[in-house]
Design an enzyme around this catalytic site. Sequence first.
Site, mmCIF file in Angstrom:
data_model
loop_
_atom_site.group_PDB
_atom_site.id
_atom_site.type_symbol
_atom_site.label_atom_id
_atom_site.label_comp_id
_atom_site.label_asym_id
_atom_site.label_seq_id
_atom_site.Cartn_x
_atom_site.Cartn_y
_atom_site.Cartn_z
ATOM 1 N N ASP A 47 0.847 -1.207 0.000
ATOM 2 C CA ASP A 47 0.000 0.000 0.000
ATOM 3 C C ASP A 47 0.883 1.257 0.000
ATOM 4 O O ASP A 47 0.379 2.373 -0.091
ATOM 5 C CB ASP A 47 -0.993 -0.005 1.167
ATOM 6 C CG ASP A 47 -0.314 -0.019 2.523
ATOM 7 O OD1 ASP A 47 0.924 -0.113 2.589
ATOM 8 O OD2 ASP A 47 -1.043 0.074 3.541
ATOM 9 N N SER A 48 2.213 1.067 0.042
ATOM 10 C CA SER A 48 3.144 2.181 -0.149
ATOM 11 C C SER A 48 2.928 2.829 -1.511
ATOM 12 O O SER A 48 3.408 3.943 -1.758
ATOM 13 C CB SER A 48 4.595 1.694 -0.027
ATOM 14 O OG SER A 48 4.814 0.557 -0.828
ATOM 15 N N ASP A 86 -1.208 -6.394 -0.672
ATOM 16 C CA ASP A 86 -1.291 -5.748 0.651
ATOM 17 C C ASP A 86 -2.744 -5.351 0.928
ATOM 18 O O ASP A 86 -3.407 -4.772 0.065
ATOM 19 C CB ASP A 86 -0.407 -4.489 0.625
ATOM 20 C CG ASP A 86 0.266 -4.209 1.952
ATOM 21 O OD1 ASP A 86 0.066 -4.986 2.907
ATOM 22 O OD2 ASP A 86 1.000 -3.207 2.028
ATOM 23 N N LYS A 116 -0.850 -9.675 2.661
ATOM 24 C CA LYS A 116 -0.170 -9.177 3.860
ATOM 25 C C LYS A 116 -1.100 -8.210 4.561
ATOM 26 O O LYS A 116 -1.848 -7.468 3.904
ATOM 27 C CB LYS A 116 1.128 -8.458 3.480
ATOM 28 C CG LYS A 116 1.825 -7.823 4.675
ATOM 29 C CD LYS A 116 3.173 -7.233 4.314
ATOM 30 C CE LYS A 116 3.121 -5.808 3.818
ATOM 31 N NZ LYS A 116 2.534 -4.818 4.742
ATOM 32 N N GLU A 118 -1.326 -5.542 8.285
ATOM 33 C CA GLU A 118 -0.566 -4.952 9.386
ATOM 34 C C GLU A 118 -1.211 -5.263 10.724
ATOM 35 O O GLU A 118 -2.439 -5.297 10.840
ATOM 36 C CB GLU A 118 -0.483 -3.427 9.201
ATOM 37 C CG GLU A 118 0.355 -3.025 8.008
ATOM 38 C CD GLU A 118 0.540 -1.513 7.890
ATOM 39 O OE1 GLU A 118 0.168 -0.767 8.823
ATOM 40 O OE2 GLU A 118 1.071 -1.084 6.849
ATOM 41 N N GLU A 185 9.132 -4.176 10.751
ATOM 42 C CA GLU A 185 9.581 -2.878 10.243
ATOM 43 C C GLU A 185 10.106 -1.975 11.350
ATOM 44 O O GLU A 185 9.439 -1.784 12.382
ATOM 45 C CB GLU A 185 8.422 -2.184 9.500
ATOM 46 C CG GLU A 185 8.827 -0.838 8.918
ATOM 47 C CD GLU A 185 7.869 -0.279 7.875
ATOM 48 O OE1 GLU A 185 6.928 -1.000 7.467
ATOM 49 O OE2 GLU A 185 8.055 0.882 7.475
#
Length: 278
Positions: A47-48, A86, A116, A118, A185
Site C-alpha cells: 500500500d506504499s 497488501d 499481507k 498490518e 519494520e
Amino acid sequence: MTKQKVAIPSFKDMKKEGKKIRMVTAYDYHTAALVDQADIEMILVGDSLAMVMLGYDSTVGVTMEDMIHHIKPVVKGAPNTIIIGDMPFGSYNVSCEQAVINATRLMKEGGCDCIKLEGGLAVADKVEAIVKAGIPVIGHIGLTPQTSSQLGGFKVQGKNIEDAKRIVEEAKALEKAGAFMVVIECVPSAIGKLISGSIGIPTIGIGAGPDCDGQVLVTHDMMGMYGKFTPKFVKKYANLSEIIINAFNQYSEEVQSGSFPDEKYSFGMKEEILKKLY
Ligand code: KIV
C-alpha cells in the site's frame, strides 16, 4: 536456467537452511517484469503505492480498488515470482468476515499468491479466519505505517522493554494464528534477531537488522526514485531520478536546438516521388 516460483511452504525450508529471502515492491507490469528477471523470490504490491505512485502523504487513503488495479499488472509481469497483495487500511479491521471477503477479493480479482496485513495481537483472529479460508497470510509488525499516527509517527519501535516484549509476543501470536511469514519494520536489530530466533516462520526485515530471514525494500526508495523522505534503513542502489531528469533535459535541449530528430530517427522518401512533391 529460468527462474522458478518458490512454493509458499518452501520459505520455511529456506529459513531452516539459512538461505535469505529477497523481497521488493512493484506496482506496475514493467517493474514487475524486471524483478522477474532478477534473483528476487517475492514482490510486494504494497500500500506504499499511495505515496510512491499516487502522491498521497500516507497509506491510509488507498482503496481495495486501487490495490486490485495495481496487483493485476504485477501478476502479469512476474509469472515466476510470488506476488503479495497488501490489505489496505480499513479493509480488515471491522470483522473476520470483512477480512476474509477482502482477502478473497485480492486473490480472486487481483490474482496474487498471498496477502499481507498490518498488526499483531489485534488482528490475530482475522489472520486465523483468512488462513482458514485457504489464503496464505503474511503479518507485519513493528512500525505499521497504516497506524503510524497512533504510534506517534514514523519512529523506531520497541525501544523500551514493554514495547520490545510486546512486539515479540505479536510475532508469536501471528505464527500461532497461521501466518506463514512476518514482516518486521523499523525496530532495533536486536529485536529482529530475537524474533527470528523465537519463531518457526521466516521474518522479513525492513529496518530490522541483518539477522532477519529475509529483507524487503520499497523499489522507489532503493532505486532513488522517491525524494520526499528517505528512512535510515534505505540503501540506495541506484539514482534513477538523476538519470531520468538528465535524459529529459538532454532531450529538451536537442529538440530546442533542432539536433533531434536527425536523419537516424527520421524517414526518407524515394527521389522521384520527392521531385513531384516540391
Ligand atoms: O507497503 C509496503 O511497501 C510495505 C513495506 C514497507 C513492507 O508494507
